[in-house]
Design a protein around this motif. Structure first.
Motif, mmCIF file in Angstrom:
data_model
loop_
_atom_site.group_PDB
_atom_site.id
_atom_site.type_symbol
_atom_site.label_atom_id
_atom_site.label_comp_id
_atom_site.label_asym_id
_atom_site.label_seq_id
_atom_site.Cartn_x
_atom_site.Cartn_y
_atom_site.Cartn_z
ATOM 1 N N MET A 66 0.727 -1.142 0.002
ATOM 2 C CA MET A 66 -0.013 -0.144 -0.120
ATOM 3 C C MET A 66 0.990 1.151 0.084
ATOM 4 N N ALA A 67 0.688 2.014 -0.995
ATOM 5 C CA ALA A 67 1.553 3.162 -1.152
ATOM 6 C C ALA A 67 1.185 4.409 -0.043
ATOM 7 N N PRO A 68 1.953 5.157 0.204
ATOM 8 C CA PRO A 68 1.668 6.311 1.248
ATOM 9 C C PRO A 68 0.518 7.011 0.565
ATOM 10 N N LEU A 69 -0.424 7.590 1.445
ATOM 11 C CA LEU A 69 -1.535 8.646 1.235
ATOM 12 C C LEU A 69 -1.233 9.501 0.033
ATOM 13 N N PRO A 70 -0.201 10.328 0.300
ATOM 14 C CA PRO A 70 0.079 11.337 -0.815
ATOM 15 C C PRO A 70 0.077 10.981 -1.920
ATOM 16 N N ALA A 71 0.824 9.756 -2.149
ATOM 17 C CA ALA A 71 1.254 9.345 -3.721
ATOM 18 C C ALA A 71 -0.118 8.879 -4.212
ATOM 19 N N ARG A 72 -0.989 8.107 -3.516
ATOM 20 C CA ARG A 72 -2.206 7.537 -4.196
ATOM 21 C C ARG A 72 -3.069 8.962 -4.491
ATOM 22 N N VAL A 73 -2.817 9.865 -3.560
ATOM 23 C CA VAL A 73 -3.836 11.086 -3.986
ATOM 24 C C VAL A 73 -3.495 11.680 -5.105
ATOM 25 N N ALA A 74 -1.940 12.043 -5.270
ATOM 26 C CA ALA A 74 -1.379 12.459 -6.615
ATOM 27 C C ALA A 74 -1.835 11.577 -7.643
ATOM 28 N N SER A 75 -1.855 10.256 -7.602
ATOM 29 C CA SER A 75 -2.192 9.390 -8.735
ATOM 30 C C SER A 75 -3.710 9.567 -9.067
ATOM 31 N N ALA A 76 -4.352 9.571 -8.133
ATOM 32 C CA ALA A 76 -5.837 9.991 -8.515
ATOM 33 C C ALA A 76 -6.212 11.313 -9.044
ATOM 34 N N ARG A 77 -5.362 12.344 -8.539
ATOM 35 C CA ARG A 77 -5.498 13.809 -9.276
ATOM 36 C C ARG A 77 -5.151 13.502 -10.504
ATOM 37 N N ALA A 78 -4.161 13.029 -10.960
ATOM 38 C CA ALA A 78 -3.646 13.048 -12.340
ATOM 39 C C ALA A 78 -4.630 12.116 -13.034
ATOM 40 N N MET A 79 -5.156 10.996 -12.433
ATOM 41 C CA MET A 79 -6.052 10.450 -13.351
ATOM 42 C C MET A 79 -7.523 11.357 -13.722
ATOM 43 N N ALA A 80 -7.917 11.911 -12.681
ATOM 44 C CA ALA A 80 -9.047 12.699 -12.578
ATOM 45 C C ALA A 80 -8.870 13.874 -13.667
ATOM 46 N N ARG A 81 -7.853 14.474 -14.051
ATOM 47 C CA ARG A 81 -7.600 15.777 -14.628
ATOM 48 C C ARG A 81 -8.298 15.890 -15.917
ATOM 49 N N ARG A 82 -9.118 17.075 -15.799
ATOM 50 C CA ARG A 82 -10.019 17.750 -16.717
ATOM 51 C C ARG A 82 -11.420 16.796 -16.725
ATOM 52 N N ALA A 83 -11.771 16.134 -15.552
ATOM 53 C CA ALA A 83 -13.152 15.725 -15.217
ATOM 54 C C ALA A 83 -13.897 16.146 -14.110
ATOM 55 N N PRO A 84 -14.991 16.002 -14.026
ATOM 56 C CA PRO A 84 -15.741 16.625 -13.065
ATOM 57 C C PRO A 84 -15.480 15.819 -11.884
ATOM 58 N N ILE A 85 -14.475 15.738 -11.325
ATOM 59 C CA ILE A 85 -13.716 14.689 -10.062
ATOM 60 C C ILE A 85 -13.073 15.444 -9.286
ATOM 61 N N ARG A 86 -13.322 15.666 -7.816
ATOM 62 C CA ARG A 86 -12.571 15.948 -7.017
ATOM 63 C C ARG A 86 -11.994 14.921 -6.196
ATOM 64 N N VAL A 87 -10.800 14.940 -5.978
ATOM 65 C CA VAL A 87 -10.018 13.933 -5.329
ATOM 66 C C VAL A 87 -9.639 14.376 -3.881
ATOM 67 N N THR A 88 -10.051 13.569 -2.925
ATOM 68 C CA THR A 88 -10.034 14.040 -1.318
ATOM 69 C C THR A 88 -9.702 13.096 -0.657
ATOM 70 N N ALA A 89 -8.847 13.269 0.808
ATOM 71 C CA ALA A 89 -8.639 12.525 1.692
ATOM 72 C C ALA A 89 -9.256 12.916 2.633
ATOM 73 N N ILE A 90 -10.748 13.292 2.636
ATOM 74 C CA ILE A 90 -11.073 13.921 3.843
ATOM 75 C C ILE A 90 -11.354 13.008 4.921
ATOM 76 N N GLU A 91 -11.737 11.835 4.787
ATOM 77 C CA GLU A 91 -11.843 10.566 5.807
ATOM 78 C C GLU A 91 -10.544 10.716 6.859
ATOM 79 N N ARG A 92 -9.351 11.117 6.418
ATOM 80 C CA ARG A 92 -8.707 11.344 7.626
ATOM 81 C C ARG A 92 -8.717 12.650 8.148
ATOM 82 N N GLU A 93 -9.126 13.571 7.399
ATOM 83 C CA GLU A 93 -9.300 14.906 8.383
ATOM 84 C C GLU A 93 -10.602 14.772 9.334
#
Length: 255
Positions: A66-93
């Motif tokens: 399991m990769a660190p959370l920041p890496a997984r968020v960054a991966s998701a943001r790159a994949m969601a680029r130019r789509a109506p998708i917000r990437v969030t780690a709000i569960e931790r917060e």
């Protein structure tokens, strides 16, 4: 509760309630299949946008690999680029460990949104193992996205046996995707059939089917085992709360 609250006149509160799909997962890493099913669900359900909830961890999945959370968020943001998708780690917060607690917290925190929980049929097959899974179904409507090889187990699962009495259909189904005669209205129909007061406890469920997508995070990790070391996490911010994403040493969450 930690983090910024909604304010009158903010983009998250202005106008009519926004229909928002929630897709949770490890995104270890995110891949084209995540994006494809998300955009399919958006079209089929008429969603205004989607939130990808990147889990701090998952007790139902091994910690090894399991990769660190920041890496997984960054991966998701790159994949969601130019789509109506917000990437969030709000569960931790939010400090929530289980899905039921996260979803209830989101409903309280964003009352001007109408949420639909999205999950694959692989998760439906084991949904009865999740903490208070009936409570999840009573908190917001659920749309299940069929996945190859899991349909039989999902349809025979204890959760589906209980949920099928609340399955909702629109006026017309096209290979399982929900459409009306004038366009996609599946999400609006789900919301309309779901009480705005979760205490009424009446679930709503839809099954979405489309051409299978063979891509998986497991296959991507095998092909690129060092993907997390090569992705940049500099200046990474949460797509919903806008807070910085930093490594979390506390461990895994539940389901």
């Amino acid at each position: 509760m930690a983090g910024p609250r909604q304010r009158a006149g903010s983009p998250l509160t202005r106008g009519a309630p926004r229909l928002t799909g929630l897709l949770g997962g490890s995104f270890n890493p995110a891949h084209g299949g995540h994006r494809r099913v998300s955009l399919f669900a958006q079209a089929a359900l008429g969603l205004d946008e989607l939130w990808w909830l990147v889990s701090p961890g998952n007790v139902l999945k091994p910690a090894k690999g399991m990769a660190p959370l920041p890496a997984r968020v960054a991966s998701a943001r790159a994949m969601a680029r130019r789509a109506p998708i917000r990437v969030t780690a709000i569960e931790r917060e939010l400090g929530t460990r289980f899905t039921i607690d996260s979803l209830r917290a989101l409903v309280r925190r964003y009352p001007r949104r109408r949420f639909i929980w999205l999950m694959g049929s692989d998760n439906l097959a084991q949904f009865h193992r999740w903490k208070n899974w009936r409570g999840i179904a009573r908190t917001m409507p659920i749309a299940v996205i069929a996945r190859p090889g899991y349909d039989a187990a999902a349809m025979a699962s204890p959760a589906m046996v209980w949920l099928r009495r609340w399955r909702r259909r629109c006026r017309q189904e096209c290979d399982g995707a929900l459409w009306s005669d004038t366009g996609p209205t599946g999400g609006a129909a789900l919301i309309a059939s779901f009480p705005h007061d979760p205490m009424q406890g009446v679930p709503a469920l839809s099954i979405l089917r489309f051409d299978p997508d063979p891509r998986s995070a497991t296959a991507q990790r095998l092909a690129e085992p060092d993907w997390a070391d090569r992705i940049s996490v500099t200046g990474l911010r949460d797509g919903v709360t806008h807070r910085r994403i930093v490594p979390d040493p506390r461990g895994r969450s539940g389901r």
